[in-house]
Design a protein around this motif. Structure first.
Motif, PDB file in Angstrom:
ATOM      1  N   GLY A 246      59.775  46.591  19.409  1.00 59.48           N
ATOM      2  CA  GLY A 246      58.654  46.536  20.334  1.00 59.48           C
ATOM      3  C   GLY A 246      58.688  47.582  21.420  1.00 59.48           C
ATOM      4  N   ALA A 247      59.540  48.581  21.280  1.00 58.91           N
ATOM      5  CA  ALA A 247      59.679  49.612  22.316  1.00 58.91           C
ATOM      6  C   ALA A 247      58.663  50.740  22.168  1.00 58.91           C
ATOM      7  N   ILE A 248      57.694  50.591  21.246  1.00 57.04           N
ATOM      8  CA  ILE A 248      56.741  51.676  21.002  1.00 57.04           C
ATOM      9  C   ILE A 248      55.984  52.024  22.275  1.00 57.04           C
ATOM     10  N   VAL A 249      55.417  51.014  22.949  1.00 53.33           N
ATOM     11  CA  VAL A 249      54.630  51.253  24.153  1.00 53.33           C
ATOM     12  C   VAL A 249      55.509  51.794  25.266  1.00 53.33           C
ATOM     13  N   THR A 250      56.656  51.159  25.485  1.00 54.42           N
ATOM     14  CA  THR A 250      57.544  51.571  26.572  1.00 54.42           C
ATOM     15  C   THR A 250      58.049  52.991  26.373  1.00 54.42           C
ATOM     16  N   GLU A 251      58.427  53.324  25.159  1.00 54.39           N
ATOM     17  CA  GLU A 251      58.960  54.668  24.904  1.00 54.39           C
ATOM     18  C   GLU A 251      57.879  55.732  25.066  1.00 54.39           C
ATOM     19  N   ARG A 252      56.653  55.435  24.733  1.00 52.30           N
ATOM     20  CA  ARG A 252      55.583  56.413  24.921  1.00 52.30           C
ATOM     21  C   ARG A 252      55.266  56.610  26.401  1.00 52.30           C
ATOM     22  N   TYR A 261      58.991  55.558  19.237  1.00 50.38           N
ATOM     23  CA  TYR A 261      58.265  56.838  19.182  1.00 50.38           C
ATOM     24  C   TYR A 261      58.195  57.364  17.753  1.00 50.38           C
ATOM     25  N   GLN A 262      59.302  57.315  17.026  1.00 47.18           N
ATOM     26  CA  GLN A 262      59.322  57.832  15.659  1.00 47.18           C
ATOM     27  C   GLN A 262      58.480  56.968  14.723  1.00 47.18           C
ATOM     28  N   LEU A 263      58.479  55.646  14.927  1.00 45.04           N
ATOM     29  CA  LEU A 263      57.619  54.781  14.130  1.00 45.04           C
ATOM     30  C   LEU A 263      56.147  55.098  14.371  1.00 45.04           C
ATOM     31  N   TYR A 264      55.803  55.309  15.619  1.00 42.28           N
ATOM     32  CA  TYR A 264      54.411  55.657  15.942  1.00 42.28           C
ATOM     33  C   TYR A 264      54.018  56.977  15.286  1.00 42.28           C
ATOM     34  N   GLN A 265      54.890  57.971  15.375  1.00 39.87           N
ATOM     35  CA  GLN A 265      54.601  59.261  14.760  1.00 39.87           C
ATOM     36  C   GLN A 265      54.511  59.141  13.242  1.00 39.87           C
ATOM     37  N   GLN A 273      58.108  57.598   4.352  1.00 41.67           N
ATOM     38  CA  GLN A 273      59.575  57.659   4.267  1.00 41.67           C
ATOM     39  C   GLN A 273      60.210  57.322   5.608  1.00 41.67           C
ATOM     40  N   THR A 274      59.644  57.870   6.675  1.00 40.23           N
ATOM     41  CA  THR A 274      60.187  57.597   8.012  1.00 40.23           C
ATOM     42  C   THR A 274      59.966  56.146   8.411  1.00 40.23           C
ATOM     43  N   VAL A 275      58.752  55.640   8.205  1.00 38.64           N
ATOM     44  CA  VAL A 275      58.422  54.277   8.623  1.00 38.64           C
ATOM     45  C   VAL A 275      59.273  53.256   7.878  1.00 38.64           C
ATOM     46  N   VAL A 276      59.328  53.373   6.550  1.00 38.27           N
ATOM     47  CA  VAL A 276      60.084  52.409   5.753  1.00 38.27           C
ATOM     48  C   VAL A 276      61.572  52.497   6.067  1.00 38.27           C
ATOM     49  N   GLY A 277      62.080  53.698   6.250  1.00 33.96           N
ATOM     50  CA  GLY A 277      63.500  53.861   6.566  1.00 33.96           C
ATOM     51  C   GLY A 277      63.879  53.197   7.872  1.00 33.96           C
ATOM     52  N   PHE A 278      63.085  53.439   8.922  1.00 29.72           N
ATOM     53  CA  PHE A 278      63.376  52.838  10.227  1.00 29.72           C
ATOM     54  C   PHE A 278      63.232  51.320  10.179  1.00 29.72           C
ATOM     55  N   VAL A 279      62.170  50.842   9.535  1.00 30.35           N
ATOM     56  CA  VAL A 279      61.954  49.396   9.476  1.00 30.35           C
ATOM     57  C   VAL A 279      63.047  48.713   8.663  1.00 30.35           C
TER      58      VAL A 279
END
Length: 307
Positions: A246-252, A261-265, A273-279
């Motif tokens: 849940g740090a997407i908003v705070t990190e931005r 930030y990387q999930l949002y990007q 590849q990035t989204v699935v890897g991080f999740v």
């Protein structure tokens, strides 16, 4: 205890497979990642077909998932849209988010439990009503509003802290974003602790401890608080992964290029590849946190035994 841990680890396997497969299907259903790589330009059909073959996109979704999981077990999470290995992005993003999560978790645990204990011991009084009112306001205000307000007043207008986190993410710069990230969870921890303490304060074992003449501090910390923390620990354990995800908003807001930030990007650029890897890593963190919480029950309450 050993058999219980092994049984829980075996139970995690189908949960991990089911969760990651659903995430895989949903992320790859967002659109064509090959078309997103070329932006507004239409890719050459031969080139697009070659890239799809290299990314294993010319197979069915179940076959893609099996292939992808095989890559993960070999330590290969694929490459991002700019051809950077996802593991390299993880190596820079996760340490920043882990730092932020540790700061937020410490604030959430110390302040939340402290406020909840204060309100529970003074149930019905001014302190109790104040804690309930403040936590209700914190829950009602969206995180991005809290973040921008604190950033403007504390960071820009008053100059107490840096309005953005500097390179290297020092802990002193993470206090303000940590407060923002922990805000809602802190309110829930305070209210949960308050309810549990108020309920257990009327229990027989507390009256017995008081009748024996034990000091009030010992009655509260050893007997009352220890038993009241069982539901709180459950929430805190599951919230570790929630803070990281849940740090997407705070990190931005505070310019932290971490997991959020990387999930949002990755979502913005349609980079599965990035989204699935991080999740996938976040799912593992959730599962590990739940196992640790279950084991902590026996520490807080000696009556609990695992077989």
């Amino acid at each position: 205890m050993g058999r219980y841990v092994i049984r829980r680890l075996l139970q995690m396997v189908p949960v991990f497979i089911g969760t990651t497969f659903l995430i895989f299907v949903m992320v790859y259903a967002l659109g064509d990642p090959v078309a997103a790589m070329f932006g507004d330009r239409a890719p050459d059909p031969a080139t697009a077909a070659q890239i799809r073959h290299q990314m294993y996109l010319d197979h069915s979704l179940p076959a893609q998932y099996i292939h992808y999981m095989g890559q993960i077990f070999r330590g290969d999470f694929g490459k991002s849209a700019d051809q950077r290995p996802v593991t390299e992005i993880m190596g820079t993003a996760f340490p920043k988010t882990i730092k932020l999560t540790l700061v937020a978790f410490a604030i959430e645990m110390v302040v939340g439990i402290g406020l909840g204990l204060l309100a529970g011991l003074r149930r019905g009084r001014f302190a109790d009503s104040s804690v309930l009112a403040v936590t209700l306001i914190v829950v009602a205000v969206p995180t991005f509003v809290t973040g921008y307000v604190l950033q403007y007043f504390v960071g820009v207008k008053w100059g107490i802290a840096h309005p953005a986190v500097s390179e290297g993410t020092p802990f002193k710069d993470l206090i303000m974003p940590g407060v923002v990230l922990a805000g809602v969870s802190l309110a829930y921890v305070a209210r949960l602790t308050r309810t549990s303490v108020a309920e257990n304060s009327r229990a027989d074992y507390v009256r017995t401890a008081v009748a024996k003449g034990l000091p009030r501090r010992r009655v509260v910390t050893v007997h009352l608080l220890r038993n009241s923390l069982i539901p709180v620990v459950t929430f805190l354990g599951t919230d570790i992964g929630g803070l990281m995800a849940g740090a997407i908003v705070t990190e931005r807001i505070f310019n932290i290029q971490g997991v959020g930030y990387q999930l949002y990007q990755g979502i913005l650029r349609n980079n599965p590849q990035t989204v699935v890897g991080f999740v996938t890593i976040l799912v593992l963190i959730f599962l590990a946190a739940n196992l640790i919480v279950d084991l902590l029950y026996a520490v807080l309450d000696p009556r609990i035994r695992y077989v």
